[in-house]
Write an enzyme that holds these catalytic residues in place. Structure first.
Site, mmCIF file in Angstrom:
data_model
loop_
_atom_site.group_PDB
_atom_site.id
_atom_site.type_symbol
_atom_site.label_atom_id
_atom_site.label_comp_id
_atom_site.label_asym_id
_atom_site.label_seq_id
_atom_site.Cartn_x
_atom_site.Cartn_y
_atom_site.Cartn_z
ATOM 1 N N SER A 142 1.040 -1.176 0.146
ATOM 2 C CA SER A 142 0.137 -0.006 0.079
ATOM 3 C C SER A 142 0.824 1.264 0.018
ATOM 4 O O SER A 142 2.136 1.229 0.559
ATOM 5 C CB SER A 142 -0.734 0.030 1.177
ATOM 6 N N TYR A 155 -1.480 -0.874 10.266
ATOM 7 C CA TYR A 155 -1.600 -1.063 8.872
ATOM 8 C C TYR A 155 -0.594 -0.952 8.124
ATOM 9 O O TYR A 155 0.248 -1.817 7.067
ATOM 10 C CB TYR A 155 -2.760 -0.614 8.426
ATOM 11 N N LYS A 159 2.253 -3.015 6.104
ATOM 12 C CA LYS A 159 2.620 -3.376 4.672
ATOM 13 C C LYS A 159 4.200 -2.906 4.427
ATOM 14 O O LYS A 159 4.814 -3.537 3.240
ATOM 15 C CB LYS A 159 1.570 -2.322 3.987
#
Length: 253
Positions: A142, A155, A159
């Site tokens: 991401s 998150y 990633k």
């Protein structure tokens, strides 16, 4: 005619994963399609099967579960005899401010995003080693692994970790002819994001190219990295974000 490639794709019941599966199938690929939701898996398999190209089989379940990983590997080998490509696309996003983020949410994000990617790759790479014909593995990262984004510390961390995994695995897997890369999508129009009526207009303003990505935009880039056209590319992350990470304006103002 060359033998069709055999691929495993997780998190492919809808969105980016489904579009990557569609791209592979329309090019004659044989795909094992996974999604956590059984209904999404079945619907995706039915729709892709109607294309009359390639082959597709479904496997529902948590892609970070060791039993599901084993089933994915067994389905590929049992039905198609080999594994050539793997797309570790499944992941979860649990929003929350850093100071209040729970241990339970943190561990779940890492279990799915990092653990699922790591152990499916490990299992598939072992098969590819036995085959002695190489392979291509792709992680879905991401843009949040490259630029900070509010309420996504855990998150983003997960990633960034899978991008480093892609780079680190070059040491052990490149000598076997196994390539490992990652793709880092920016704002993308999917079933989840379009549930926000302001998403498209907001990200059209924030994205230098003038619009958020479509799932096709991401799938085209993923298909390239998986293909033999990218045979000399490994350990890399391709950012597909319409230029957002160059200037990184926040949707929160």
């Amino acid at each position: 005619m060359k033998n069709p490639k055999v691929a495993i794709i997780t998190g492919a019941g809808q969105g980016i994963g489904l579009e990557i599966a569609r791209k592979l199938v329309e090019n004659g690929g044989q795909v094992i399609l996974n999604d956590l939701e059984k209904s999404l898996t079945e619907e995706a398999v039915a729709n892709l099967s109607r294309m009359g190209k390639g082959s597709v089989l479904g496997c529902s379940g948590d892609s970070a579960d060791p039993d599901v990983i084993e089933e994915l590997i067994s389905l590929a080998r049992g039905n198609f005899g080999r594994i050539d490509q793997v797309v570790c696309n499944a992941g979860i996003t649990l929003f929350g401010g850093f100071l209040d983020y729970s241990r339970e949410d943190f561990q779940e994000v890492m279990r799915v995003n990092q653990g699922g990617t790591f152990f499916l790759t490990q299992a598939a790479a072992r098969v590819m080693r036995e085959q002695k014909s190489g392979g291509s593995i792709l992680f879905t990262s991401s843009v949040t692994a490259h630029q900070s984004h509010e309420n996504l510390a855990a998150y983003a961390m997960s990633k960034a970790a899978v991008e480093m995994l892609a780079k680190n695995l070059v040491l052990e897997l490149a000598p076997m002819g196994i390539r490992v890369n990652a793709i880092a999508p920016g704002a993308t129009l999917t079933e989840r994001t379009t549930s926000d009526p302001d998403y498209a207009s907001t990200w059209s303003k924030l994205t230098p190219i003038g619009r958020p990505a479509s799932t096709t935009d991401i799938a085209e880039a993923a298909f390239f990295l998986l293909s033999d056209s990218a045979r000399h590319i490994t350990g890399q992350t391709l950012v597909v974000d319409g230029g957002w990470t160059s200037i990184s304006p926040s949707p929160y103002g």
